[in-house]
Write a protein that holds these residues in place. Structure first.
Motif, PDB file in Angstrom:
ATOM      1  N   ASN A  44      86.600  16.088 -18.376  1.00  0.00           N
ATOM      2  CA  ASN A  44      87.972  15.909 -17.896  1.00  0.00           C
ATOM      3  C   ASN A  44      88.871  17.064 -18.333  1.00  0.00           C
ATOM      4  OD1 ASN A  44      88.868  13.500 -16.268  1.00  0.00           O
ATOM      5  ND2 ASN A  44      87.459  12.525 -17.709  1.00  0.00           N
ATOM      6  N   ILE A  45      88.702  17.529 -19.555  1.00  0.00           N
ATOM      7  CA  ILE A  45      89.497  18.662 -20.038  1.00  0.00           C
ATOM      8  C   ILE A  45      89.164  19.917 -19.233  1.00  0.00           C
ATOM      9  CG2 ILE A  45      89.830  20.252 -21.989  1.00  0.00           C
ATOM     10  CD1 ILE A  45      89.469  17.737 -23.828  1.00  0.00           C
ATOM     11  N   LEU A  46      87.866  20.189 -19.075  1.00  0.00           N
ATOM     12  CA  LEU A  46      87.451  21.376 -18.328  1.00  0.00           C
ATOM     13  C   LEU A  46      87.883  21.305 -16.870  1.00  0.00           C
ATOM     14  CD1 LEU A  46      83.886  21.854 -19.858  1.00  0.00           C
ATOM     15  CD2 LEU A  46      85.906  23.296 -20.257  1.00  0.00           C
ATOM     16  N   ALA A  47      87.797  20.120 -16.273  1.00  0.00           N
ATOM     17  CA  ALA A  47      88.202  19.944 -14.865  1.00  0.00           C
ATOM     18  C   ALA A  47      89.704  20.142 -14.699  1.00  0.00           C
ATOM     19  CB  ALA A  47      87.787  18.570 -14.369  1.00  0.00           C
ATOM     20  N   LYS A  48      90.472  19.662 -15.653  1.00  0.00           N
ATOM     21  CA  LYS A  48      91.924  19.847 -15.597  1.00  0.00           C
ATOM     22  C   LYS A  48      92.278  21.328 -15.672  1.00  0.00           C
ATOM     23  CE  LYS A  48      94.311  19.544 -19.201  1.00  0.00           C
ATOM     24  NZ  LYS A  48      94.967  19.447 -20.437  1.00  0.00           N
ATOM     25  N   LEU A  49      91.581  22.061 -16.514  1.00  0.00           N
ATOM     26  CA  LEU A  49      91.860  23.487 -16.693  1.00  0.00           C
ATOM     27  C   LEU A  49      91.390  24.339 -15.517  1.00  0.00           C
ATOM     28  CD1 LEU A  49      90.850  23.821 -20.445  1.00  0.00           C
ATOM     29  CD2 LEU A  49      93.171  23.909 -19.504  1.00  0.00           C
ATOM     30  N   SER A  50      90.389  23.889 -14.793  1.00  0.00           N
ATOM     31  CA  SER A  50      89.809  24.714 -13.735  1.00  0.00           C
ATOM     32  C   SER A  50      90.025  24.129 -12.340  1.00  0.00           C
ATOM     33  CB  SER A  50      88.321  24.937 -13.998  1.00  0.00           C
ATOM     34  OG  SER A  50      87.640  23.688 -14.104  1.00  0.00           O
ATOM     35  N   PHE A  51      89.430  22.992 -12.041  1.00  0.00           N
ATOM     36  CA  PHE A  51      89.505  22.416 -10.698  1.00  0.00           C
ATOM     37  C   PHE A  51      90.933  22.019 -10.321  1.00  0.00           C
ATOM     38  CE2 PHE A  51      85.051  22.413 -11.377  1.00  0.00           C
ATOM     39  CZ  PHE A  51      84.448  22.374 -10.130  1.00  0.00           C
ATOM     40  N   ALA A  52      91.661  21.389 -11.238  1.00  0.00           N
ATOM     41  CA  ALA A  52      93.041  20.998 -10.939  1.00  0.00           C
ATOM     42  C   ALA A  52      93.916  22.234 -10.733  1.00  0.00           C
ATOM     43  CB  ALA A  52      93.604  20.118 -12.052  1.00  0.00           C
ATOM     44  N   LYS A  53      93.707  23.248 -11.542  1.00  0.00           N
ATOM     45  CA  LYS A  53      94.469  24.490 -11.390  1.00  0.00           C
ATOM     46  C   LYS A  53      94.147  25.152 -10.052  1.00  0.00           C
ATOM     47  CE  LYS A  53      95.408  28.825 -13.778  1.00  0.00           C
ATOM     48  NZ  LYS A  53      95.081  29.659 -14.940  1.00  0.00           N
ATOM     49  N   PHE A  54      92.865  25.168  -9.670  1.00  0.00           N
ATOM     50  CA  PHE A  54      92.472  25.719  -8.377  1.00  0.00           C
ATOM     51  C   PHE A  54      93.173  24.968  -7.246  1.00  0.00           C
ATOM     52  CE2 PHE A  54      89.863  25.675  -4.576  1.00  0.00           C
ATOM     53  CZ  PHE A  54      89.581  27.024  -4.383  1.00  0.00           C
TER      54      PHE A  54
ATOM     55  N   LEU B 198      82.328  24.909  -4.908  1.00  0.00           N
ATOM     56  CA  LEU B 198      82.941  25.128  -6.223  1.00  0.00           C
ATOM     57  C   LEU B 198      81.998  24.590  -7.292  1.00  0.00           C
ATOM     58  CD1 LEU B 198      86.609  23.891  -5.620  1.00  0.00           C
ATOM     59  CD2 LEU B 198      85.845  26.261  -5.885  1.00  0.00           C
ATOM     60  N   SER B 199      81.891  25.330  -8.383  1.00  0.00           N
ATOM     61  CA  SER B 199      81.124  24.829  -9.520  1.00  0.00           C
ATOM     62  C   SER B 199      81.872  25.154 -10.798  1.00  0.00           C
ATOM     63  CB  SER B 199      79.708  25.430  -9.560  1.00  0.00           C
ATOM     64  OG  SER B 199      79.745  26.773  -9.924  1.00  0.00           O
ATOM     65  N   LEU B 200      81.661  24.326 -11.782  1.00  0.00           N
ATOM     66  CA  LEU B 200      82.258  24.567 -13.093  1.00  0.00           C
ATOM     67  C   LEU B 200      81.653  25.834 -13.707  1.00  0.00           C
ATOM     68  CD1 LEU B 200      84.217  23.410 -15.218  1.00  0.00           C
ATOM     69  CD2 LEU B 200      82.262  22.153 -16.176  1.00  0.00           C
ATOM     70  N   VAL B 201      80.317  25.927 -13.618  1.00  0.00           N
ATOM     71  CA  VAL B 201      79.581  27.004 -14.285  1.00  0.00           C
ATOM     72  C   VAL B 201      78.578  27.624 -13.332  1.00  0.00           C
ATOM     73  CG1 VAL B 201      77.900  27.491 -16.122  1.00  0.00           C
ATOM     74  CG2 VAL B 201      79.801  25.938 -16.553  1.00  0.00           C
TER      75      VAL B 201
END
Length: 187
Positions: free
Chosen positions: A64-74, A181-184
C-alpha cells in the motif's frame, strides 16, 4: 512501531522521511516483445527487502505504501481525455490479500477505472525464481471476465521476462491493451 528502513519510531511501517528520501519512484520504460509499452517505477535492487514482505501480513502494508508513492502518483499525473480501465494480472487473493489488486486500486482517478476479478490464471504455479524456459512451458492460461473493448492498462507487481504480461496481452488482444504498469522491472 519502528520504521522498517531507519528503525525510528513511526506511525507507519515506513516513516515519511524514508518514503520521501529513499522510495521516490522513477519511470523505467521498455517495449515488450509484442510492441506494448511497459512502465515500471522501481528497479528490483532498490526495494528488494520490501518486496520480500510480499507473502506475509506485513506485505499488505508495504505494498500500500509503495502503491501510494508510485501508482497513485502516476494516476494523478496521467492527464488525458480518454477513459482507461486498469486490470490487475491475476488478482486472486493469496496470503490474505492480492498484491496486484492493491496496486490496481491506487490507479483510481477521473480517467482510470480499476476493474477487479477480470483476468485470472487457471494455472497457479509460482514463477518466482523460475527460468524463462519454465515460464514459457508452463503458461498461466488466463481467463478474462471483461467486456472492455479498448484502453486497457495491465497491472503487475514484478516483471522479469515479460512472459506473464505477454500472455495477458494475448488474452485480450494487443489492440485492446494501451500499455502495462509494473511496480518493479528486473531488466
Amino acid at each position: 512501531m519502528r520504521c522498517m528502513m531507519c528503525e525510528r519510531f513511526s506511525f507507519s511501517h515506513i516513516c515519511s522521511s524514508c518514503q520521501n528520501n529513499f522510495l521516490q519512484p522513477s519511470l523505467y520504460k521498455r517495449t515488450l516483445p509484442n510492441n506494448i509499452q511497459l512502465i515500471s517505477f522501481y528497479k528490483y535492487d532498490e526495494i528488494k527487502k520490501l518486496l520480500h514482505t510480499k507473502h506475509s501480513d506485513l506485505g499488505y502494508h508495504i505494498y500500500n505504501i509503495l502503491a501510494k508513492l508510485s501508482f497513485a502518483k502516476f494516476a494523478d499525473e496521467f492527464h488525458t481525455d480518454e477513459k482507461f480501465f486498469s486490470i490487475a494480472v491475476d488478482d486472486h487473493v493469496r496470503h490474505g490479500y492480492s498484491h496486484t489488486a492493491i496496486l490496481n486500486k491506487h490507479l483510481k482517478s477521473y480517467n482510470i477505472t480499476p476493474l477487479y476479478n477480470q483476468l485470472r490464471a487457471q494455472n497457479h504455479l509460482t514463477y518466482s525464481g523460475k527460468s524463462k524456459y519454465f515460464r514459457r512451458t508452463n503458461p498461466r492460461s488466463f481467463k478474462s471476465n471483461t467486456g472492455v473493448k479498448e484502453n486497457i492498462i495491465l497491472v503487475d507487481d514484478i516483471v522479469t521476462t515479460g512472459t506473464t504480461l505477454n500472455e495477458a496481452i494475448e488474452t485480450f488482444g494487443k489492440e485492446r491493451v494501451s500499455f502495462c504498469l509494473s511496480l518493479v522491472d528486473l531488466n
